[in-house]
Write a protein that holds these residues in place. Structure first.
Motif, PDB file in Angstrom:
ATOM      1  N   MET A   1      25.943  37.707  49.259  1.00  0.00           N
ATOM      2  CA  MET A   1      26.394  37.555  50.679  1.00  0.00           C
ATOM      3  C   MET A   1      27.683  37.700  50.665  1.00  0.00           C
ATOM      4  SD  MET A   1      25.510  36.434  54.143  1.00  0.00           S
ATOM      5  CE  MET A   1      24.388  35.037  54.131  1.00  0.00           C
ATOM      6  N   GLN A   2      28.496  38.450  51.608  1.00  0.00           N
ATOM      7  CA  GLN A   2      29.967  38.275  51.707  1.00  0.00           C
ATOM      8  C   GLN A   2      30.641  37.240  52.194  1.00  0.00           C
ATOM      9  OE1 GLN A   2      29.651  41.596  54.512  1.00  0.00           O
ATOM     10  NE2 GLN A   2      28.399  42.714  53.137  1.00  0.00           N
ATOM     11  N   SER A   3      31.770  37.177  51.894  1.00  0.00           N
ATOM     12  CA  SER A   3      32.767  36.193  52.585  1.00  0.00           C
ATOM     13  C   SER A   3      33.008  36.439  53.926  1.00  0.00           C
ATOM     14  CB  SER A   3      34.004  35.869  51.789  1.00  0.00           C
ATOM     15  OG  SER A   3      34.720  36.903  51.990  1.00  0.00           O
ATOM     16  N   ASN A   4      33.185  35.217  54.594  1.00  0.00           N
ATOM     17  CA  ASN A   4      33.456  35.138  56.105  1.00  0.00           C
ATOM     18  C   ASN A   4      35.039  35.292  56.114  1.00  0.00           C
ATOM     19  OD1 ASN A   4      30.815  35.351  56.953  1.00  0.00           O
ATOM     20  ND2 ASN A   4      30.671  33.255  57.003  1.00  0.00           N
ATOM     21  N   THR A   5      35.684  36.238  56.113  1.00  0.00           N
ATOM     22  CA  THR A   5      37.386  36.351  55.953  1.00  0.00           C
ATOM     23  C   THR A   5      37.703  37.202  57.291  1.00  0.00           C
ATOM     24  OG1 THR A   5      37.508  38.235  54.587  1.00  0.00           O
ATOM     25  CG2 THR A   5      37.194  36.212  53.662  1.00  0.00           C
ATOM     26  N   ASP A   6      38.959  36.800  57.457  1.00  0.00           N
ATOM     27  CA  ASP A   6      39.818  37.635  58.492  1.00  0.00           C
ATOM     28  C   ASP A   6      39.941  39.166  58.121  1.00  0.00           C
ATOM     29  OD1 ASP A   6      40.003  35.510  60.079  1.00  0.00           O
ATOM     30  OD2 ASP A   6      42.177  35.038  59.445  1.00  0.00           O
ATOM     31  N   GLY A   7      39.956  39.207  56.850  1.00  0.00           N
ATOM     32  CA  GLY A   7      39.694  40.802  56.394  1.00  0.00           C
ATOM     33  C   GLY A   7      38.480  41.519  56.498  1.00  0.00           C
ATOM     34  N   ASP A   8      37.449  40.926  56.411  1.00  0.00           N
ATOM     35  CA  ASP A   8      36.064  41.353  56.736  1.00  0.00           C
ATOM     36  C   ASP A   8      36.199  41.733  58.020  1.00  0.00           C
ATOM     37  OD1 ASP A   8      35.394  41.290  54.237  1.00  0.00           O
ATOM     38  OD2 ASP A   8      34.014  39.510  54.419  1.00  0.00           O
ATOM     39  N   LYS A   9      36.521  40.832  58.937  1.00  0.00           N
ATOM     40  CA  LYS A   9      36.588  41.059  60.477  1.00  0.00           C
ATOM     41  C   LYS A   9      37.356  42.306  60.854  1.00  0.00           C
ATOM     42  CE  LYS A   9      37.721  38.564  64.775  1.00  0.00           C
ATOM     43  NZ  LYS A   9      38.044  37.339  65.209  1.00  0.00           N
ATOM     44  N   LYS A  10      38.513  42.281  60.258  1.00  0.00           N
ATOM     45  CA  LYS A  10      39.541  43.511  60.398  1.00  0.00           C
ATOM     46  C   LYS A  10      38.845  44.709  60.007  1.00  0.00           C
ATOM     47  CE  LYS A  10      44.052  44.977  59.484  1.00  0.00           C
ATOM     48  NZ  LYS A  10      45.570  44.941  58.990  1.00  0.00           N
ATOM     49  N   ARG A  11      38.278  44.467  58.733  1.00  0.00           N
ATOM     50  CA  ARG A  11      37.660  46.089  58.350  1.00  0.00           C
ATOM     51  C   ARG A  11      36.438  46.351  59.289  1.00  0.00           C
ATOM     52  NH1 ARG A  11      35.949  44.282  52.956  1.00  0.00           N
ATOM     53  NH2 ARG A  11      34.820  46.112  52.991  1.00  0.00           N
ATOM     54  N   ALA A  12      35.576  45.455  59.831  1.00  0.00           N
ATOM     55  CA  ALA A  12      34.881  45.613  60.560  1.00  0.00           C
ATOM     56  C   ALA A  12      34.966  46.410  61.889  1.00  0.00           C
ATOM     57  CB  ALA A  12      33.677  44.663  60.759  1.00  0.00           C
ATOM     58  N   VAL A  13      35.974  45.929  62.388  1.00  0.00           N
ATOM     59  CA  VAL A  13      36.774  46.417  63.736  1.00  0.00           C
ATOM     60  C   VAL A  13      37.309  47.809  63.586  1.00  0.00           C
ATOM     61  CG1 VAL A  13      38.518  46.093  65.211  1.00  0.00           C
ATOM     62  CG2 VAL A  13      37.036  44.144  64.678  1.00  0.00           C
ATOM     63  N   GLU A  14      37.848  47.979  62.296  1.00  0.00           N
ATOM     64  CA  GLU A  14      38.342  49.175  62.087  1.00  0.00           C
ATOM     65  C   GLU A  14      37.509  50.447  61.938  1.00  0.00           C
ATOM     66  OE1 GLU A  14      40.760  48.494  58.407  1.00  0.00           O
ATOM     67  OE2 GLU A  14      42.319  47.765  59.618  1.00  0.00           O
ATOM     68  N   GLU A  15      36.154  49.981  61.711  1.00  0.00           N
ATOM     69  CA  GLU A  15      35.270  51.022  61.660  1.00  0.00           C
ATOM     70  C   GLU A  15      34.674  51.599  62.926  1.00  0.00           C
ATOM     71  OE1 GLU A  15      33.140  52.049  58.954  1.00  0.00           O
ATOM     72  OE2 GLU A  15      34.823  51.333  57.630  1.00  0.00           O
ATOM     73  N   LEU A  16      35.124  50.795  63.904  1.00  0.00           N
ATOM     74  CA  LEU A  16      34.875  51.232  65.031  1.00  0.00           C
ATOM     75  C   LEU A  16      35.613  52.026  66.149  1.00  0.00           C
ATOM     76  CD1 LEU A  16      33.521  47.521  66.467  1.00  0.00           C
ATOM     77  CD2 LEU A  16      31.959  49.777  65.869  1.00  0.00           C
ATOM     78  N   ASP A  17      35.277  52.855  67.191  1.00  0.00           N
ATOM     79  CA  ASP A  17      36.276  53.630  67.698  1.00  0.00           C
ATOM     80  C   ASP A  17      36.069  53.303  69.354  1.00  0.00           C
ATOM     81  OD1 ASP A  17      37.631  55.767  68.665  1.00  0.00           O
ATOM     82  OD2 ASP A  17      36.063  57.176  68.912  1.00  0.00           O
ATOM     83  N   PHE A  18      37.125  52.705  69.839  1.00  0.00           N
ATOM     84  CA  PHE A  18      37.264  52.019  71.147  1.00  0.00           C
ATOM     85  C   PHE A  18      38.509  52.028  71.807  1.00  0.00           C
ATOM     86  CE2 PHE A  18      37.637  48.557  68.321  1.00  0.00           C
ATOM     87  CZ  PHE A  18      38.697  47.675  68.906  1.00  0.00           C
ATOM     88  N   ASP A  19      38.471  51.771  73.084  1.00  0.00           N
ATOM     89  CA  ASP A  19      40.104  51.968  73.665  1.00  0.00           C
ATOM     90  C   ASP A  19      40.430  50.748  74.119  1.00  0.00           C
ATOM     91  OD1 ASP A  19      38.478  51.670  76.091  1.00  0.00           O
ATOM     92  OD2 ASP A  19      38.839  53.642  76.860  1.00  0.00           O
TER      93      ASP A  19
END
Length: 154
Positions: A1-19
């Motif tokens: 299982m992955q760690s719950n870090t701010d880095g993971d959150k940022k990377r997940a958000v970067e995968e999305l396309d939104f305005d």
């Protein structure tokens, strides 16, 4: 299982396309998340109050190179839109790695189990005594009555 870090959150958000508009709506609205099965999260816009069930959608979560990210949503905006919907953005930003990783970690039911486990909400875990709010009233809630934990008053 992955760690719950701010880095993971940022990377997940970067995968999305939104305005910016979608970003503001996510920040202004109130959200609830329930893992309902393997790689599936029910995302509810609780800002609608008693009508929130009409504003609940299932968001699929996929594992992209060890990172759990929202993949698809069954809302009209995601199905017919050009960008990612607010439900996926809310899951990535508000729910974050904790909810995303929980959805990925849920095991797929096998032939031995006929159905997926019941979803567990935060409210279920908050009651240390396993009781219900209706324990303080004379009249039971529907769930307690249906389960046979409480009878209707005479």
């Amino acid at each position: 299982m992955q760690s719950n870090t701010d880095g993971d959150k940022k990377r997940a958000v970067e995968e999305l396309d939104f305005d910016t508009r979608t970003s503001k709506r996510v920040a202004w609205e109130s959200w609830e998340f329930t893992v309902i099965g393997p790689h599936q999260v029910e995302v509810t816009n609780a800002s609608y109050g008693f009508l929130k069930d009409d504003h609940t959608y299932t968001v699929g979560v996929e594992n992209r190179d060890g990172l759990a990210v929202p993949a698809e949503c069954d809302c009209p905006a995601d199905v017919h839109g050009d960008r990612d919907c607010k439900h996926k953005v809310a899951l990535a930003t508000v729910g974050g790695p904790t909810v995303l990783n929980a959805a990925v970690a849920v095991e797929t039911p096998t032939a031995e189990t006929s159905e997926a486990p019941d979803p567990v909400t935060g409210a279920d875990k908050l009651r240390a005594d396993g009781g219900c709010e209706c324990d303080r009233d004379d009249f039971p809630c529907f769930d307690c009555f249906r389960a046979g934990r409480r009878d209707l008053p005479e």
